[in-house]
Every structure is written in structure tokens, then in C-alpha cells.
Design an enzyme around this catalytic site. Structure first.
Site, PDB file in Angstrom:
ATOM      1  N   HIS A  85      -2.428  12.319 -44.590  1.00 48.35           N
ATOM      2  CA  HIS A  85      -3.476  11.605 -45.333  1.00 48.35           C
ATOM      3  C   HIS A  85      -4.173  12.539 -46.305  1.00 48.35           C
ATOM      4  O   HIS A  85      -4.503  12.145 -47.427  1.00 48.35           O
ATOM      5  CB  HIS A  85      -4.503  11.006 -44.374  1.00 48.35           C
ATOM      6  CG  HIS A  85      -3.999   9.841 -43.593  1.00 48.35           C
ATOM      7  ND1 HIS A  85      -3.453   8.719 -44.174  1.00 48.35           N
ATOM      8  CD2 HIS A  85      -3.954   9.627 -42.255  1.00 48.35           C
ATOM      9  CE1 HIS A  85      -3.108   7.861 -43.234  1.00 48.35           C
ATOM     10  NE2 HIS A  85      -3.396   8.394 -42.052  1.00 48.35           N
ATOM     11  N   HIS A 115       0.014  13.683 -38.755  1.00 48.54           N
ATOM     12  CA  HIS A 115      -0.236  12.409 -39.430  1.00 48.54           C
ATOM     13  C   HIS A 115      -1.514  12.485 -40.261  1.00 48.54           C
ATOM     14  O   HIS A 115      -1.545  12.037 -41.413  1.00 48.54           O
ATOM     15  CB  HIS A 115      -0.327  11.294 -38.383  1.00 48.54           C
ATOM     16  CG  HIS A 115      -0.725   9.983 -38.946  1.00 48.54           C
ATOM     17  ND1 HIS A 115       0.168   9.117 -39.539  1.00 48.54           N
ATOM     18  CD2 HIS A 115      -1.933   9.370 -39.018  1.00 48.54           C
ATOM     19  CE1 HIS A 115      -0.466   8.048 -39.947  1.00 48.54           C
ATOM     20  NE2 HIS A 115      -1.750   8.174 -39.638  1.00 48.54           N
ATOM     21  N   GLU A 116      -2.563  13.057 -39.690  1.00 44.75           N
ATOM     22  CA  GLU A 116      -3.830  13.181 -40.419  1.00 44.75           C
ATOM     23  C   GLU A 116      -3.684  14.118 -41.619  1.00 44.75           C
ATOM     24  O   GLU A 116      -4.253  13.868 -42.683  1.00 44.75           O
ATOM     25  CB  GLU A 116      -4.944  13.640 -39.489  1.00 44.75           C
ATOM     26  CG  GLU A 116      -5.263  12.659 -38.367  1.00 44.75           C
ATOM     27  CD  GLU A 116      -5.536  11.247 -38.847  1.00 44.75           C
ATOM     28  OE1 GLU A 116      -6.141  11.064 -39.927  1.00 44.75           O
ATOM     29  OE2 GLU A 116      -5.123  10.296 -38.151  1.00 44.75           O
TER      30      GLU A 116
END
Length: 70
Positions: free
Chosen positions: A59, A55-56
Site C-alpha cells: 500500500h 501487504h501493508e
């Protein structure tokens, strides 16, 4: 990092933070850092941590970490 094609960010651990948290910060893909709390490392399984890190990385890939800078 290999799967997303994003350079490997520097990784930091918030050692005295019991909550589950993670975030990325930086101006571009080459100077990004990823921060993970000790609580996340202690409480999440390997598979859950892979999800958090993935998920990071999304980003970083989409440059979302710059959204509040300008």
C-alpha cells in the site's frame, strides 16, 4: 522496508485491540505510519505477520493509503 525500497514507517500497536487488523496512513512515503493490532501480534505466526506487513508495504509502495484523502 529494504526489499521494497520504501522508507521505514513509524510503527504503532493498538494494545487493547483483540481483533486481527493492520493499516497504513500518510500523505507520502516519508511520513507514513503503520498500525498493527495486538490481536494480530498475539494470534498470527511470524510468517503470517510477514505477509501482513508485506501487504501493508505494498500500500505504501503504490501510494494506496492516499486514496480517500482527496
Amino acid at each position: 522496508s529494504i526489499a521494497s525500497g520504501v522508507p521505514l514507517p513509524k510503527l504503532y500497536v493498538m494494545e487493547n485491540e483483540p481483533s486481527i487488523n493492520a493499516f497504513v496512513s500518510g500523505l507520502n512515503k516519508d511520513d507514513t505510519v503503520m498500525v498493527v493490532s495486538q490481536g494480530a501480534l498475539d494470534k498470527l505466526s511470524r510468517e503470517e505477520m510477514q505477509g501482513v506487513v508485506g501487504h501493508e508495504f505494498s500500500h505504501i509502495f503504490h501510494r494506496d493509503m492516499r486514496i480517500s484523502i482527496y
